[in-house]
Design an enzyme around this catalytic site. Structure first.
Site, PDB file in Angstrom:
ATOM      1  N   GLU A 139     -35.230  44.487  16.002  1.00 32.17           N
ATOM      2  CA  GLU A 139     -35.657  44.609  17.401  1.00 32.17           C
ATOM      3  C   GLU A 139     -36.999  45.344  17.453  1.00 32.17           C
ATOM      4  O   GLU A 139     -37.333  46.101  16.539  1.00 32.17           O
ATOM      5  CB  GLU A 139     -34.651  45.463  18.177  1.00 32.17           C
ATOM      6  CG  GLU A 139     -33.226  44.989  18.104  1.00 32.17           C
ATOM      7  CD  GLU A 139     -32.908  43.942  19.137  1.00 32.17           C
ATOM      8  OE1 GLU A 139     -33.631  43.858  20.148  1.00 32.17           O
ATOM      9  OE2 GLU A 139     -31.946  43.183  18.922  1.00 32.17           O
ATOM     10  N   VAL A 178     -26.167  34.127  21.474  1.00 35.19           N
ATOM     11  CA  VAL A 178     -24.727  33.904  21.317  1.00 35.19           C
ATOM     12  C   VAL A 178     -24.214  32.942  22.388  1.00 35.19           C
ATOM     13  O   VAL A 178     -23.470  31.992  22.087  1.00 35.19           O
ATOM     14  CB  VAL A 178     -23.953  35.246  21.374  1.00 35.19           C
ATOM     15  CG1 VAL A 178     -22.456  35.009  21.262  1.00 35.19           C
ATOM     16  CG2 VAL A 178     -24.424  36.175  20.261  1.00 35.19           C
ATOM     17  N   VAL A 218     -17.745  42.855  15.905  1.00 36.11           N
ATOM     18  CA  VAL A 218     -18.007  43.419  14.568  1.00 36.11           C
ATOM     19  C   VAL A 218     -17.993  42.298  13.537  1.00 36.11           C
ATOM     20  O   VAL A 218     -17.033  41.527  13.465  1.00 36.11           O
ATOM     21  CB  VAL A 218     -16.933  44.456  14.156  1.00 36.11           C
ATOM     22  CG1 VAL A 218     -17.326  45.140  12.856  1.00 36.11           C
ATOM     23  CG2 VAL A 218     -16.703  45.481  15.251  1.00 36.11           C
ATOM     24  N   LYS A 258     -19.715  50.094  15.389  1.00 37.74           N
ATOM     25  CA  LYS A 258     -18.784  49.116  14.804  1.00 37.74           C
ATOM     26  C   LYS A 258     -17.689  49.829  14.020  1.00 37.74           C
ATOM     27  O   LYS A 258     -16.528  49.421  14.064  1.00 37.74           O
ATOM     28  CB  LYS A 258     -19.548  48.131  13.914  1.00 37.74           C
ATOM     29  CG  LYS A 258     -20.477  47.222  14.716  1.00 37.74           C
ATOM     30  CD  LYS A 258     -21.382  46.442  13.789  1.00 37.74           C
ATOM     31  CE  LYS A 258     -22.286  45.487  14.534  1.00 37.74           C
ATOM     32  NZ  LYS A 258     -23.351  44.967  13.660  1.00 37.74           N
ATOM     33  N   ASP A 298     -25.750  51.477  15.370  1.00 42.44           N
ATOM     34  CA  ASP A 298     -25.034  50.205  15.514  1.00 42.44           C
ATOM     35  C   ASP A 298     -23.842  50.169  14.546  1.00 42.44           C
ATOM     36  O   ASP A 298     -22.725  49.827  14.932  1.00 42.44           O
ATOM     37  CB  ASP A 298     -26.008  49.049  15.239  1.00 42.44           C
ATOM     38  CG  ASP A 298     -25.326  47.700  15.298  1.00 42.44           C
ATOM     39  OD1 ASP A 298     -25.139  47.173  16.406  1.00 42.44           O
ATOM     40  OD2 ASP A 298     -24.936  47.182  14.223  1.00 42.44           O
ATOM     41  N   ILE A 340     -17.243  36.869  10.607  1.00 42.12           N
ATOM     42  CA  ILE A 340     -16.169  37.294   9.684  1.00 42.12           C
ATOM     43  C   ILE A 340     -14.946  37.743  10.479  1.00 42.12           C
ATOM     44  O   ILE A 340     -15.060  38.642  11.322  1.00 42.12           O
ATOM     45  CB  ILE A 340     -16.612  38.479   8.792  1.00 42.12           C
ATOM     46  CG1 ILE A 340     -18.010  38.247   8.229  1.00 42.12           C
ATOM     47  CG2 ILE A 340     -15.617  38.722   7.675  1.00 42.12           C
ATOM     48  CD1 ILE A 340     -18.600  39.483   7.572  1.00 42.12           C
ATOM     49  N   GLY A 353     -19.859  39.539  13.156  1.00 37.53           N
ATOM     50  CA  GLY A 353     -20.225  38.155  13.498  1.00 37.53           C
ATOM     51  C   GLY A 353     -19.094  37.183  13.213  1.00 37.53           C
ATOM     52  O   GLY A 353     -18.007  37.275  13.791  1.00 37.53           O
ATOM     53  N   LYS A 399     -20.271  45.022  21.103  1.00 37.76           N
ATOM     54  CA  LYS A 399     -19.736  46.196  20.366  1.00 37.76           C
ATOM     55  C   LYS A 399     -20.076  47.505  21.061  1.00 37.76           C
ATOM     56  O   LYS A 399     -19.304  48.463  21.009  1.00 37.76           O
ATOM     57  CB  LYS A 399     -20.264  46.216  18.935  1.00 37.76           C
ATOM     58  CG  LYS A 399     -21.737  46.551  18.797  1.00 37.76           C
ATOM     59  CD  LYS A 399     -22.516  45.498  18.101  1.00 37.76           C
ATOM     60  CE  LYS A 399     -23.974  45.538  18.452  1.00 37.76           C
ATOM     61  NZ  LYS A 399     -24.712  44.424  17.934  1.00 37.76           N
TER      62      LYS A 399
END
Ligand SMILES: NC(=O)c1ccc[n+]([C@@H]2O[C@H](COP(=O)([O-])OP(=O)(O)OC[C@H]3O[C@@H](n4cnc5c(N)ncnc54)[C@H](OP(=O)(O)O)[C@@H]3O)[C@@H](O)[C@H]2O)c1
Length: 449
Positions: free
Chosen positions: A189, A13, A131, A204, A200, A135, A133, A104
């Site tokens: 991962e 990122v 949350v 979120k 995860d 969007i 990406g 997050k």
């Protein structure tokens, strides 16, 4: 005028943020009157190759170069995890620096502490990238949709599990095989727990539900079921029933109380969420004024996530230019009740193994009848050894009726195992919408009634 930025982390990122901030610096200056300049970038290893060519930005391994530099007005955090990200963000806020984060885990678990620290320091915290990406979800829920009472959130908000379930559906392969492949390709991962066990998505959902329902939701208030129990057989049966299996995060408000759940669900193929595959995310939102909305797009990746981070950065810069600070500590939000074990009535898929003997199915049907559960469809296809595998889809039942039926099956003696129980999603807009339309027709044209 320029605004100096400190970037924490330069991985997937962070590198995207450097690239996109540089690419859009001119437009940001035109829009806000201030030019963003990234001065320091904190990393662990200065020698590691970066996914971006650094120009004026200085790499450092010393947090104080970023956090104690009075010139730095905005800190962007793309390290991830809880520590040291939490300590760095709190230190930045206490020094009066504004913060943009994609984290997050931190917002879900330590949001209250962070928002309170921001309010105390009159600094801002933005977290659109945490949350979904690319969007836009946080800003629409906080801004454009605030005039609504949001009653429903429903979405696919974890790309890794969506990729695994999509591949299981496409190839017919089992969970372990697809997970291994996803790890080799970098989609999962090496420790996949957080994704495949639904944590995860639960984190979120905690963030989205807190904003949408104007409250403070704790992670332990979300009922979480991951996707490890989903087998190739479940995926094949779902297909036979005209469905795909998706990990849905669901939040509902009914009569002032919330129901929050992350759970693998059979979704009819005609449902808009059924076609959200691979690493894409989607969120369905129902508001009393806006009606039904669906947000869809790339839920992860370097540039999609940077798009959200840099969007937040631009808002900070606009606020700096206007001399305003929007803060809201966590204490002003009322705490709403959460019903952990209640949900609305719904249909369920039950896969069980039964002894393949005469009369056994009649006994199973008897248990369902006693529990008040009626069957919508029954499949009996694959047989292993002496046993038959039976799949039953119920009509809409309450959680109590479902629990009574499951207990009855366990007590029967002729059902060695109940292999999976999954909710079946309704097609949005089916039934009630048609009835509403008919009601309207009858109201406006009484001669038709
Ligand atoms: N990846 C995505 O698609 C995505 C999507 C949405 C949100 N996010 C969120 O964005 C954040 C970053 O994710 P990412 O995928 O970019 O992670 P990443 O590729 O692992 O990058 C993490 C960066 O932080 C640095 N770092 C880690 N620990 C550090 C420490 N103790 N001190 C200084 N620097 C440290 C690393 O330095 P080195 O490079 O020197 O090791 C690396 O540059 C996470 O919160 C994640 O949940 C990611």
């Amino acid at each position: 005028m320029k605004v100096t930025i400190g970037l924490l982390g330069c991985g997937t990122v962070g590198a995207g943020v450097v690239e996109l901030t540089r690419r859009r610096a001119g437009r940001i200056a035109d829009m806000t009157g201030v030019r963003p300049v990234i001065k320091h970038i904190l990393v662990r290893d200065e020698q590691k190759p970066r996914g971006v060519v650094l120009e004026g930005e200085r790499l450092t391994t010393r947090p104080e170069d970023v956090l104690d530099d009075p010139e730095v007005r905005v800190v962007i955090e793309t390290i991830g995890g809880i520590e040291p990200a939490r300590t760095f963000i709190l230190r930045a806020l206490r020094a009066g620096k504004h913060v943009v984060t994609a984290n997050k885990d931190l917002i879900a678990l330590h949001g209250e502490e962070i928002f309170d620290a921001a309010e105390a320091a009159q600094a801002e915290v933005f977290f659109e990238a945490a949350v979904g990406g690319a969007i836009p979800l946080i800003r629409p829920l906080k801004g454009c949709l605030t005039s609504n009472e949001i009653t429903d959130l429903k979405g696919i908000i974890n790309g890794t599990t969506n990729y695994i379930l999509s591949k299981m559906t496409e190839t017919g392969a089992g969970f372990d095989e697809v997970l291994r492949e996803a790890q080799e390709l970098g989609y999962a991962e090496s420790d996949p727990t957080s994704d495949v066990d639904g944590l995860d998505a639960a984190r979120k959902l905690t963030i989205l539900a807190s904003i949408a329902f104007h409250t403070r939701v704790r992670l332990d208030e979300v009922r979480v079921h991951g996707i490890r129990s989903i087998t190739a057989a479940d995926v094949a049966y779902a297909n036979d029933l005209g469905c795909v299996i998706k990990l849905l995060a669901v939040g509902r408000e009914r009569d002032g109380a919330l129901q929050l759940e992350v759970r693998p669900t059979l979704v009819p193929k005609a449902h808009p969420l059924a076609s959200v595959s691979d690493a894409f995310n989607a969120l369905f939102v129902r508001g009393d004024a806006a009606g039904d909305l669906m947000f869809f797009g790339r839920g992860a990746g370097s540039m999609p996530t940077a798009s959200a981070v840099v969007g937040d950065l631009i808002e900070v810069m606009q606020h700096l230019r206007m001399g305003i600070t929007e803060t809201r500590g966590s204490n002003r939000l009322p705490k709403k009740q959460v019903h952990a074990n209640q949900g609305p009535a719904g249909r369920y898929y039950i896969r069980l193994t039964a002894l393949d003997r005469p009369g056994v199915f009649a006994k199973i049907a008897g248990v369902f009848g006693q529990a008040g559960v009626s069957m919508e469809s029954v499949l009996q296809k694959r047989v292993k050894g002496e046993d038959a595998q039976i799949v039953i889809v119920t009509h809409a039942v309450s959680q109590g009726e479902l629990a009574a039926a499951i207990q009855g099956l366990k007590d029967l003696g002729s059902v060695p195992s109940i292999d999976n129980v999954l909710p079946v999603e309704e097609l949005e807009g089916e039934g009630p919408v048609l009835e509403d339309v008919m009601d309207d027709v009858v109201r406006t044209h009484p001669e038709l009634s």
